[in-house]
Design an enzyme around this catalytic site. Structure first.
Site, PDB file in Angstrom:
ATOM      1  N   MET A 319      56.272  25.678  61.995  1.00 41.85           N
ATOM      2  CA  MET A 319      55.955  24.655  62.839  1.00 41.85           C
ATOM      3  C   MET A 319      57.007  23.604  63.125  1.00 41.85           C
ATOM      4  O   MET A 319      57.422  22.947  64.068  1.00 41.85           O
ATOM      5  CB  MET A 319      54.475  23.944  62.565  1.00 41.85           C
ATOM      6  CG  MET A 319      53.484  25.047  62.967  1.00 41.85           C
ATOM      7  SD  MET A 319      53.379  25.346  64.495  1.00 41.85           S
ATOM      8  CE  MET A 319      53.139  23.835  65.413  1.00 41.85           C
ATOM      9  N   ASP A 338      64.117  19.180  54.466  1.00 48.27           N
ATOM     10  CA  ASP A 338      63.499  19.731  53.679  1.00 48.27           C
ATOM     11  C   ASP A 338      64.103  19.809  52.158  1.00 48.27           C
ATOM     12  O   ASP A 338      65.068  19.168  52.163  1.00 48.27           O
ATOM     13  CB  ASP A 338      62.917  21.435  54.007  1.00 48.27           C
ATOM     14  CG  ASP A 338      61.723  21.749  53.752  1.00 48.27           C
ATOM     15  OD1 ASP A 338      61.256  21.825  52.699  1.00 48.27           O
ATOM     16  OD2 ASP A 338      60.868  22.091  54.591  1.00 48.27           O
ATOM     17  N   GLU A 393      49.151  21.737  54.828  1.00 46.69           N
ATOM     18  CA  GLU A 393      47.916  21.172  55.086  1.00 46.69           C
ATOM     19  C   GLU A 393      47.260  20.575  53.749  1.00 46.69           C
ATOM     20  O   GLU A 393      46.529  21.405  53.181  1.00 46.69           O
ATOM     21  CB  GLU A 393      47.028  21.972  55.822  1.00 46.69           C
ATOM     22  CG  GLU A 393      47.309  22.039  57.271  1.00 46.69           C
ATOM     23  CD  GLU A 393      47.138  20.709  58.066  1.00 46.69           C
ATOM     24  OE1 GLU A 393      46.076  20.564  58.936  1.00 46.69           O
ATOM     25  OE2 GLU A 393      48.034  20.029  58.245  1.00 46.69           O
ATOM     26  N   LYS A 398      50.378  14.897  51.963  1.00 44.26           N
ATOM     27  CA  LYS A 398      50.864  14.101  52.998  1.00 44.26           C
ATOM     28  C   LYS A 398      50.902  12.542  52.809  1.00 44.26           C
ATOM     29  O   LYS A 398      51.825  12.084  53.171  1.00 44.26           O
ATOM     30  CB  LYS A 398      50.085  14.466  54.097  1.00 44.26           C
ATOM     31  CG  LYS A 398      50.172  15.762  54.761  1.00 44.26           C
ATOM     32  CD  LYS A 398      49.222  16.206  55.920  1.00 44.26           C
ATOM     33  CE  LYS A 398      49.230  17.389  56.352  1.00 44.26           C
ATOM     34  NZ  LYS A 398      50.445  17.848  57.027  1.00 44.26           N
ATOM     35  N   SER A 420      46.946  20.031  61.576  1.00 46.03           N
ATOM     36  CA  SER A 420      45.997  20.599  62.401  1.00 46.03           C
ATOM     37  C   SER A 420      44.439  20.362  62.405  1.00 46.03           C
ATOM     38  O   SER A 420      43.747  20.681  63.232  1.00 46.03           O
ATOM     39  CB  SER A 420      46.345  22.120  62.336  1.00 46.03           C
ATOM     40  OG  SER A 420      46.087  22.482  61.075  1.00 46.03           O
ATOM     41  N   HIS A 441      49.805  16.655  67.348  1.00 50.08           N
ATOM     42  CA  HIS A 441      49.547  18.353  66.807  1.00 50.08           C
ATOM     43  C   HIS A 441      50.014  19.094  67.840  1.00 50.08           C
ATOM     44  O   HIS A 441      49.540  19.427  68.875  1.00 50.08           O
ATOM     45  CB  HIS A 441      47.910  18.479  66.510  1.00 50.08           C
ATOM     46  CG  HIS A 441      47.640  19.773  66.224  1.00 50.08           C
ATOM     47  ND1 HIS A 441      46.381  20.421  66.701  1.00 50.08           N
ATOM     48  CD2 HIS A 441      48.233  20.815  65.438  1.00 50.08           C
ATOM     49  CE1 HIS A 441      46.313  21.646  66.052  1.00 50.08           C
ATOM     50  NE2 HIS A 441      47.409  21.735  65.265  1.00 50.08           N
ATOM     51  N   ASN A 444      51.365  26.675  67.847  1.00 45.17           N
ATOM     52  CA  ASN A 444      52.269  27.829  67.648  1.00 45.17           C
ATOM     53  C   ASN A 444      52.024  29.028  68.522  1.00 45.17           C
ATOM     54  O   ASN A 444      50.808  29.406  68.598  1.00 45.17           O
ATOM     55  CB  ASN A 444      51.905  28.239  66.018  1.00 45.17           C
ATOM     56  CG  ASN A 444      53.333  29.289  65.761  1.00 45.17           C
ATOM     57  OD1 ASN A 444      54.318  29.328  66.118  1.00 45.17           O
ATOM     58  ND2 ASN A 444      52.824  30.252  64.706  1.00 45.17           N
ATOM     59  N   GLU A 453      48.136  17.823  70.967  1.00 48.04           N
ATOM     60  CA  GLU A 453      47.018  16.913  70.698  1.00 48.04           C
ATOM     61  C   GLU A 453      47.592  15.470  70.234  1.00 48.04           C
ATOM     62  O   GLU A 453      48.294  15.628  68.925  1.00 48.04           O
ATOM     63  CB  GLU A 453      46.066  17.535  69.800  1.00 48.04           C
ATOM     64  CG  GLU A 453      45.129  18.413  70.253  1.00 48.04           C
ATOM     65  CD  GLU A 453      43.901  19.022  69.415  1.00 48.04           C
ATOM     66  OE1 GLU A 453      42.966  19.496  69.951  1.00 48.04           O
ATOM     67  OE2 GLU A 453      44.542  19.525  68.389  1.00 48.04           O
ATOM     68  N   ASN A 491      41.147  23.244  67.590  1.00 43.08           N
ATOM     69  CA  ASN A 491      40.893  24.004  66.286  1.00 43.08           C
ATOM     70  C   ASN A 491      39.254  24.004  66.358  1.00 43.08           C
ATOM     71  O   ASN A 491      38.824  25.012  65.713  1.00 43.08           O
ATOM     72  CB  ASN A 491      41.569  23.644  65.167  1.00 43.08           C
ATOM     73  CG  ASN A 491      42.968  23.999  65.107  1.00 43.08           C
ATOM     74  OD1 ASN A 491      43.286  24.963  65.673  1.00 43.08           O
ATOM     75  ND2 ASN A 491      43.783  23.473  64.563  1.00 43.08           N
TER      76      ASN A 491
END
Length: 684
Positions: A319, A338, A393, A398, A420, A441, A444, A453, A491
């Site tokens: 993503m 990363d 997630e 986070k 998500s 959001h 994929n 979103e 979702n």
């Protein structure tokens, strides 16, 4: 020649060589569309040209954005309601036939978008010249509105470039760039934008004939015997992609072409009769509504300036890496962070593939690649206007990332999460500038899914939301604002559907049968194939977040596959085995009979949760809910969205069906709060 003729939307000019240029510059509009007033003035101008033929005619646009976008869809929707579709279609055909019959040659000088009625006007000209600008795209996308070309497109395009080249363009609604249009024979010349009018004048002076191969191809493919032999093959190919009862327009178009003879008047009559029939179908009404929903999402940002030039993405997984690539493709400077280079390299490789496929030329690909670079240390976050987190997630992970990142951000920079499912109020807790934190959001695959979103929370500043909406439009995505409750909108509605399918799979109903039932309703992909495509690890993560909130249980089948290292398409094995990017579905025994309530059992959880989302204010209104679910899940567009579907079938009837499912399969089907809402009975 034009003395006494008062034109508001057109300008008429004649040069020393006797060539007349008609320039369309629709008054009080930023885009040219063939509204009735525009068409009437064009008709009046053509009448003068019939009386006093010039040496040649050039039709061009006075708008920088494009040629002609087609008919005015807002007015077309009113024609269907008032029963005047036939009159409008036949009038447009007469005007364009007048253009085609002029006693002088004509050229359409095309720059930018040229769609629908604009393309049909160009087809009625003797010649066409297109600008080499990348924004120039030519197409006949009427099938996306549930109809097909009605101002001569079906009558002229197959005769110009050959049926086997013309019909796929009209059946799919795809657009082509100038070079492709030239290769097809759709345009006669391609010129630089600044040389477009000179190229048009050259065509009028030289009056070249079409290449022999193109003429032969057009003649052979439109012979009576060719039409009778090819039409069944085209119907079969189309039926493999869409169902006639869901999308009748492509099948009607094939039949119009099959029956069309050598007389253009007969072909135009067949075309008009067919469009009139299609315009009154529920599919056309709903697809026109979907068009308006899309326009509403595009307009949500208003004229807000997003103020974003540099995007910093943290997390180079599928993503995060693909979001970074998409932003670079759309012209933004992007840094990708990363923990080590070997994690970032696959994302850069996917980006190169995207750039090559979309941008074509080496220079444009190289420019996009230069806009995207790795940043292992994350130093570019301090220079970014938008920092977007796209890690796994986990709430604590986070929050820790935000705590380390936000103190270094610029004063006006936005911080966003691609979460998500995690509620934004929980993620925002502890931030020193929560008013500039927002959820973005993506879905994929990022390059294909149009929706984003824009997720709210309690301390979000209004200008942050508007900037986020404007940024989404700048990267050519459709934004829908949603409340930051678990699962947000898409979702939350999609997960009960997928969980019910996985439960049914565990009961012994074959995956191929489940997928077939969902596609029978109109979903673009079955739920078992969808779970594999999304990734069973992602589905499990979202399911674990949402299941307690929704009062659902996670089926055991997913955890067993994950324990075995089978995550779906990305691993080549999930519920299905995947080969060359396609699922290999086990054969279903010929004597197997699916349960009678299977389709309802799959679709009802989505409808039930949609009602609950509307009642809880997850989105501002029913139209935004329909738009979000259509563009975020592919929910059968011809049905108009879940709320529109409920209104059509009847809220009371569907609630009764839910109660029957609950009695048969369990309380998870019990009607959720909101089924008594007046919004379910309102006419959109």
């Amino acid at each position: 020649m034009f003395a006494g003729l008062r034109l508001r939307h057109w300008r008429a000019e004649a040069d020393a060589d006797g060539i007349v240029t008609l320039t369309l510059d629709r008054a009080d509009a930023s885009v040219n569309a063939m509204a009735p007033a525009v068409l009437r003035e064009f008709d009046q101008a053509l009448d003068r040209l019939v009386i006093e033929p010039p040496a040649g005619l050039i039709v061009r646009s006075g708008k920088a954005a494009g040629f002609i976008a087609g008919a005015d869809i807002h007015e077309f929707a009113q024609y269907e309601k008032t029963g005047s579709v036939r009159a409008v279609i036949e009038y447009g055909q007469r005007v364009y036939q007048k253009l085609a019959s002029l006693p002088c040659p004509s050229v359409a000088a095309i720059h930018g978008h040229c769609m629908g009625g604009g393309s049909e006007l160009a087809l009625a000209c003797t010649y066409r010249v297109a600008s080499s600008d990348p924004k120039t795209r030519i197409g006949l996308p009427e099938v996306m509105l549930g109809i097909h070309p009605g101002w001569g497109g079906t009558a002229r395009l197959p005769r110009l470039i050959g049926a086997l080249q013309a019909l796929p363009l009209m059946l799919t609604g795809k657009t082509v760039a100038a070079d492709k249009a030239r290769a097809l024979g759709l345009v006669d010349r391609v010129a630089a934008p600044e040389a477009l009018l000179d190229a048009a004048r050259t065509l009028l002076r030289q009056r070249p004939s079409r290449p022999f191969v193109q003429r032969l191809r057009a003649w052979a493919s439109n012979r009576w015997i060719a039409r009778q032999l090819l039409a069944p093959l085209l119907r079969k190919q189309t039926a493999a992609k869409v169902r006639k009862q869901h999308y009748p327009a492509p099948f009607a178009l094939i039949e119009v072409w099959r029956r069309g003879g050598s007389d253009v008047r007969q072909r135009l009559k067949l075309e008009a009769d067919s469009v009139v029939r299609l315009a009154s179908t529920p599919t056309a009404r709903n697809l026109v509504r979907v068009f308006f929903l899309q326009e509403r999402l595009k307009a949500l940002a208003g004229d807000t300036a997003h103020g974003i030039a540099h995007v910093h993405v943290i997390g180079a997984g599928v993503m995060g890496g693909d979001i970074a690539a998409w932003c670079a493709y759309r012209g933004f400077s992007v840094s990708l962070q990363d923990r080590e280079m070997k994690v970032i390299e696959p994302a850069l490789a996917r980006a190169q593939t995207l750039f090559g496929k979309r941008l074509k030329t080496p220079a444009r690909v190289a420019a996009a690649q230069a806009r995207l670079h790795a940043d292992i240390e994350g130093t570019q976050a301090a220079a970014a206007d938008l920092v977007l987190e796209a890690i796994y997630e986990n709430l604590d992970a986070k929050r820790a990332l935000y705590a380390a990142t936000q103190p270094n951000l610029r004063a006006a920079a936005l911080l966003a999460s691609n979460t998500s499912s995690i509620p934004l109020n929980e993620l925002a807790r502890g931030l020193n500038a929560p008013e500039r934190f927002i959820g973005l959001h993506f879905f994929n695959p990022v390059a294909q899914m149009p929706l984003v979103e824009v997720v709210r929370h309690a301390r979000l500043a209004a200008d942050t939301e508007q900037r986020a909406l404007a940024f989404c439009r700048a990267i050519d995505k459709l934004p829908v604002p949603v409340r930051g409750s678990p699962g947000f909108l898409v979702n939350r509605i999609l997960m009960p559907y997928m969980l019910e399918a996985i439960r049914a799979l565990g009961e012994g109903i074959p995956g191929a049968v489940l997928d077939r039932a969902a596609r029978g309703f109109g979903m673009p992909m079955g739920p078992i194939e969808l779970a594999d495509t999304v990734g069973l690890d992602v589905a499990a993560s979202v399911g674990q977040e949402l299941a307690p909130f929704l009062g659902l249980e996670l089926p055991q089948g997913v955890s067993r596959l994950l324990d075995a290292g089978k995550r779906g398409k990305k691993d080549g094995q999930g519920f299905y085995r995947w080969q060359d990017g396609k699922p290999v579905k086990p054969e279903v025994p010929k004597d197997y009979r699916a349960p009678d309530d299977l389709e309802l059992r799959l679709i009802a959880p989505m409808l039930n949760e949609a009602v609950a989302c509307l009642a809880e204010g997850v989105v501002d209104d029913a139209d935004l809910l329909d738009a979000g679910v259509i563009f975020g899940t592919g929910f059968a567009p011809f049905r108009g969205g879940p709320i529109t579907y409920i209104r059509g079938v009847g809220a009371d009837a569907l609630r009764a069906q839910l109660e029957q499912l609950a009695a048969r399969h369990g309380p998870r089907f019990a009607p959720r709060p909101g089924w008594d809402s007046p919004a379910l009975r309102a006419i959109p």
